[in-house]
Design a protein around this motif. Structure first.
Motif, PDB file in Angstrom:
ATOM      1  N   ASP A 158      44.106  50.832  37.424  1.00 47.30           N
ATOM      2  CA  ASP A 158      44.587  51.188  36.087  1.00 47.30           C
ATOM      3  C   ASP A 158      45.201  49.961  35.425  1.00 47.30           C
ATOM      4  O   ASP A 158      45.669  49.038  36.100  1.00 47.30           O
ATOM      5  N   VAL A 159      45.215  49.966  34.103  1.00 48.63           N
ATOM      6  CA  VAL A 159      45.932  48.907  33.391  1.00 48.63           C
ATOM      7  C   VAL A 159      47.422  49.229  33.459  1.00 48.63           C
ATOM      8  O   VAL A 159      47.822  50.398  33.481  1.00 48.63           O
ATOM      9  N   PHE A 160      48.227  48.188  33.504  1.00 44.02           N
ATOM     10  CA  PHE A 160      49.672  48.392  33.608  1.00 44.02           C
ATOM     11  C   PHE A 160      50.374  47.161  33.028  1.00 44.02           C
ATOM     12  O   PHE A 160      50.763  46.257  33.758  1.00 44.02           O
ATOM     13  N   PRO A 161      50.538  47.110  31.694  1.00 44.14           N
ATOM     14  CA  PRO A 161      51.109  45.928  31.059  1.00 44.14           C
ATOM     15  C   PRO A 161      52.627  46.000  30.902  1.00 44.14           C
ATOM     16  O   PRO A 161      53.181  45.468  29.946  1.00 44.14           O
ATOM     17  N   ALA A 162      53.310  46.671  31.824  1.00 44.34           N
ATOM     18  CA  ALA A 162      54.751  46.880  31.645  1.00 44.34           C
ATOM     19  C   ALA A 162      55.576  46.433  32.850  1.00 44.34           C
ATOM     20  O   ALA A 162      56.672  46.919  33.062  1.00 44.34           O
ATOM     21  N   PHE A 163      55.034  45.504  33.645  1.00 46.18           N
ATOM     22  CA  PHE A 163      55.842  44.958  34.730  1.00 46.18           C
ATOM     23  C   PHE A 163      57.016  44.181  34.140  1.00 46.18           C
ATOM     24  O   PHE A 163      56.875  43.491  33.134  1.00 46.18           O
ATOM     25  N   GLN A 164      58.162  44.254  34.781  1.00 45.73           N
ATOM     26  CA  GLN A 164      59.326  43.453  34.404  1.00 45.73           C
ATOM     27  C   GLN A 164      60.142  43.172  35.661  1.00 45.73           C
ATOM     28  O   GLN A 164      60.437  44.085  36.427  1.00 45.73           O
ATOM     29  N   HIS A 165      60.480  41.909  35.853  1.00 47.08           N
ATOM     30  CA  HIS A 165      61.320  41.541  36.994  1.00 47.08           C
ATOM     31  C   HIS A 165      61.927  40.172  36.704  1.00 47.08           C
ATOM     32  O   HIS A 165      61.504  39.459  35.781  1.00 47.08           O
ATOM     33  N   GLU A 166      62.902  39.781  37.487  1.00 47.09           N
ATOM     34  CA  GLU A 166      63.556  38.510  37.257  1.00 47.09           C
ATOM     35  C   GLU A 166      62.661  37.347  37.664  1.00 47.09           C
ATOM     36  O   GLU A 166      61.693  37.516  38.398  1.00 47.09           O
ATOM     37  N   GLY A 167      62.987  36.166  37.162  1.00 52.27           N
ATOM     38  CA  GLY A 167      62.318  34.947  37.580  1.00 52.27           C
ATOM     39  C   GLY A 167      61.183  34.514  36.680  1.00 52.27           C
ATOM     40  O   GLY A 167      61.007  34.988  35.561  1.00 52.27           O
ATOM     41  N   LEU A 168      60.410  33.574  37.197  1.00 54.17           N
ATOM     42  CA  LEU A 168      59.255  33.017  36.499  1.00 54.17           C
ATOM     43  C   LEU A 168      57.990  33.394  37.270  1.00 54.17           C
ATOM     44  O   LEU A 168      58.036  33.591  38.488  1.00 54.17           O
ATOM     45  N   GLU A 169      56.873  33.473  36.562  1.00 51.79           N
ATOM     46  CA  GLU A 169      55.621  33.842  37.224  1.00 51.79           C
ATOM     47  C   GLU A 169      54.475  32.981  36.701  1.00 51.79           C
ATOM     48  O   GLU A 169      54.413  32.661  35.509  1.00 51.79           O
ATOM     49  N   LEU A 170      53.592  32.605  37.609  1.00 53.08           N
ATOM     50  CA  LEU A 170      52.377  31.886  37.251  1.00 53.08           C
ATOM     51  C   LEU A 170      51.181  32.750  37.632  1.00 53.08           C
ATOM     52  O   LEU A 170      51.085  33.228  38.764  1.00 53.08           O
ATOM     53  N   ILE A 171      50.278  32.963  36.665  1.00 56.67           N
ATOM     54  CA  ILE A 171      49.016  33.677  36.908  1.00 56.67           C
ATOM     55  C   ILE A 171      47.877  32.657  36.821  1.00 56.67           C
ATOM     56  O   ILE A 171      47.801  31.895  35.854  1.00 56.67           O
ATOM     57  N   TYR A 172      47.007  32.640  37.831  1.00 54.12           N
ATOM     58  CA  TYR A 172      45.848  31.745  37.800  1.00 54.12           C
ATOM     59  C   TYR A 172      44.597  32.561  38.107  1.00 54.12           C
ATOM     60  O   TYR A 172      44.469  33.138  39.190  1.00 54.12           O
ATOM     61  N   MET A 173      43.666  32.608  37.149  1.00 49.83           N
ATOM     62  CA  MET A 173      42.475  33.449  37.286  1.00 49.83           C
ATOM     63  C   MET A 173      41.443  32.824  38.212  1.00 49.83           C
ATOM     64  O   MET A 173      41.124  31.639  38.115  1.00 49.83           O
ATOM     65  N   LEU A 174      40.914  33.662  39.113  1.00 46.67           N
ATOM     66  CA  LEU A 174      39.883  33.231  40.053  1.00 46.67           C
ATOM     67  C   LEU A 174      38.525  33.864  39.762  1.00 46.67           C
ATOM     68  O   LEU A 174      37.485  33.229  39.943  1.00 46.67           O
ATOM     69  N   GLU A 175      38.526  35.124  39.334  1.00 47.59           N
ATOM     70  CA  GLU A 175      37.273  35.857  39.160  1.00 47.59           C
ATOM     71  C   GLU A 175      37.462  36.956  38.123  1.00 47.59           C
ATOM     72  O   GLU A 175      38.550  37.533  37.997  1.00 47.59           O
ATOM     73  N   GLY A 176      36.395  37.252  37.367  1.00 45.92           N
ATOM     74  CA  GLY A 176      36.452  38.330  36.382  1.00 45.92           C
ATOM     75  C   GLY A 176      37.059  37.885  35.063  1.00 45.92           C
ATOM     76  O   GLY A 176      37.228  36.692  34.798  1.00 45.92           O
ATOM     77  N   GLU A 177      37.379  38.870  34.244  1.00 47.95           N
ATOM     78  CA  GLU A 177      37.948  38.597  32.923  1.00 47.95           C
ATOM     79  C   GLU A 177      38.904  39.728  32.568  1.00 47.95           C
ATOM     80  O   GLU A 177      38.605  40.900  32.772  1.00 47.95           O
TER      81      GLU A 177
END
Length: 227
Positions: A158-177
């Protein structure tokens, strides 16, 4: 518009240039001396002195060590005798063994073979997001907690665009779109794209465009001692 004005305008609009000049070279090679016992002792002596809020002259006077010799000790340029270390320890109110802490501290590494990351239960697991933890180092020397994950999204996710937590995050795409949301913006992400952000704002995959989707997620936040 001058470069300075353009830079201020960019910051006001929330845009950040990833090619901006960094103040620290992450690939710099440390002086080999940093692994020496002398430098480790000097680092601890200076740290304890500054913690007490006293000057080098104050510490030299309290121990009977010349200011020049104390400077050499703090810079790791000489090997202090046991008598000198005892004098420093008494003046600083610490055990002699505390001067060796940095030298004896272990530096750990975690190696995970392909496909062997530990599958974890996290908030997004309920939405069909598969989390594989790629490594974990407890009680590191950096003061940071870092969690690297390989995240997989499939047709059952499922889509879930509402994560929230402390700190910094890096997302790096490997596959798909995927269209990935951060706060009020959507980012169309394909293999090779990355997104680095403040994780306290709502974020997460909003539109799954091409499946399967796999990306690396690296989360960092201050280590919580005593928890």
């Amino acid at each position: 518009m001058s470069k300075a004005e353009a830079g201020r305008s960019s910051r006001r609009n929330g845009a950040h240039d990833a090619s901006a000049v960094l103040t620290e070279d992450s690939h710099a090679i440390r002086d080999v001396k940093e692994n020496n016992l002398e430098l480790a002792i000097g680092h601890e002596v200076r740290a304890f002195r500054k913690k007490l809020g006293i000057t080098g002259a104050d510490l030299a006077s309290a121990t009977g060590i010349s200011l020049g010799m104390l400077s050499k000790i703090e810079n790791g340029n000489t090997s202090p005798s046991l008598t000198t270390l005892q004098a420093l320890a008494r003046a600083l109110g610490v055990p002699v063994t505390s001067f060796f802490r940095r030298f004896e501290e272990r530096r750990n590494a975690v190696f995970v073979k392909a496909g062997e990351g530990l599958e974890m239960e996290r908030r997004g697991t309920r939405a069909g997001h598969q989390y594989n933890l790629l490594g974990h180092i407890a009680n590191g020397s950096s003061g940071l907690q870092v969690e690297p994950y390989l995240i997989t999204l499939t047709a059952d996710s499922d889509v879930f665009p509402a994560f929230q937590h402390e700190g910094l995050e890096l997302i790096y795409m490997l596959e798909g779109e995927v269209e990935y949301r951060h706060a009020d913006k959507l980012y169309a992400m394909r293999p090779g794209d990355s997104l680095f952000f403040d994780a306290d704002a709502p974020h997460g995959p909003e539109v799954l465009i091409s499946l399967p989707i796999r990306f690396l997620s690296v989360i960092s936040y201050p280590e919580k001692h005593g928890s």
